[in-house]
Design an enzyme around this catalytic site. Structure first.
Site, short mmCIF file in Angstrom:
data_model
loop_
_atom_site.label_atom_id
_atom_site.label_comp_id
_atom_site.label_asym_id
_atom_site.label_seq_id
_atom_site.Cartn_x
_atom_site.Cartn_y
_atom_site.Cartn_z
N TYR A 45 0.85 -1.24 -0.12
CA TYR A 45 0.06 0.13 0.04
C TYR A 45 0.93 1.40 0.12
CZ TYR A 45 -3.67 3.39 1.41
OH TYR A 45 -4.24 4.61 1.62
N ASP B 156 -2.09 -1.36 -3.98
CA ASP B 156 -2.65 -0.36 -4.18
C ASP B 156 -1.28 0.82 -4.34
OD1 ASP B 156 -3.48 2.24 -4.61
OD2 ASP B 156 -4.62 2.41 -2.50
N HIS C 288 -12.11 1.54 -4.61
CA HIS C 288 -11.35 0.67 -5.52
C HIS C 288 -12.04 -0.53 -5.89
CE1 HIS C 288 -7.22 2.66 -4.49
NE2 HIS C 288 -7.88 3.09 -3.64
#
Length: 271
Positions: free
Chosen positions: A113, A158, A262
């Site tokens: 992330y 991500d 997302h």
């Protein structure tokens, strides 16, 4: 052996555990990598995942912010956590698969992330953006993220950068918007090239086609104008390039009730 793997920034796993369950019951990936879990490890909904058949769990969480997790139907050989930029902020976890999962050659999976970077694309004015740029530099320099010729590695997550022109709804309008500025896209591409990774989405989908995985909450109707960005990525090492069998982005998940901004991204490999 076919292995299906999904990455998804869930934006609070406890708040959206019913959506996760809905997805797992339908798609049944072997492995699910979550980002932005937003909970400490002791608060992670382990029992719910185990009831769904995901008994193997690797966690790196923190209260209220960030957090990554890997839940799996198949067992891990080992787990590891790395810190970046000298911050203990729960942005990475990795696992390896091998004999316990009946996988003959070792397989390493990294779940990331990357910092979002705030709103001002100037590291001198915005500490969050400076952190993001330094994080991407450290990813480029990180030796474990440089798989050698026969290494079977996967990197997902991500990554908070849309690197190519058609990874955003308007290249020209977003050149000065965090996630698509030239300095960010160059640094993400440099990290990819340093590890000689294969960007699965762009290996399978022509550069001429628009591809998105994220749509802002700021728009009342995300489908109007389809103003998306491709922030969620799956990379594989050279040794796995030809093992990729399928790749899917579940756009419909953005329309579920109280969704994440997302959507799930899934790859299937022959391992």
């Amino acid at each position: 052996m076919r292995l299906s793997l999904t990455t998804w920034n869930i934006n609070s796993v406890r708040l959206r555990i019913d959506l996760v369950a809905k997805f797992l019951k339908s798609a049944r990936p072997d492995v699910l990598c979550l980002q932005e879990t937003k909970c400490i490890d002791d608060a992670f909904p382990l029992k719910r995942f185990k009831r769904l058949g995901y008994e193997h769990v690797a966690l790196n969480g923190q209260k209220g912010y960030h957090g990554v997790a890997i839940v799996s139907k198949i067992p891990f050989e080992s787990t590891d956590i790395r810190t970046f930029c000298d911050k203990v902020d729960s942005r990475h976890i990795s696992v390896s698969f091998g004999e316990k999962a009946n996988i003959a050659k070792p397989l390493v999976l990294h779940n990331f992330y990357v910092p979002a970077g705030g709103d001002i694309p100037d590291p001198a004015l915005n500490e969050k953006f400076d952190h993001k740029l330094r994080f991407l530099d450290e990813m480029k320099a990180c030796e474990p993220l440089h798989p050698r010729e026969q290494d079977r590695h996967i990197l997902v997550g991500d990554l908070n950068v849309a690197p190519h022109e058609n990874d955003v709804w308007s290249h020209k309008q977003l050149l000065k918007v965090v996630s698509h500025t030239p300095v960010e896209t160059e640094k993400l591409k440099a990290a990819l090239e340093a590890g000689e990774w294969v960007d699965v989405a762009r290996d399978r989908i022509p550069m001429s086609e628009k591809v998105y995985t994220w749509w802002s909450y700021r728009s009342a109707d995300w489908t109007v104008g389809d103003r998306g960005r491709r922030l969620d990525h799956i990379w594989v090492s050279r040794a796995l390039k030809d093992a990729v069998q399928d790749f899917k982005i579940l756009r419909d998940a953005r329309s579920w009730e109280r969704p994440s901004d997302h959507v799930p991204v899934t790859v299937t490999l022959e391992v």
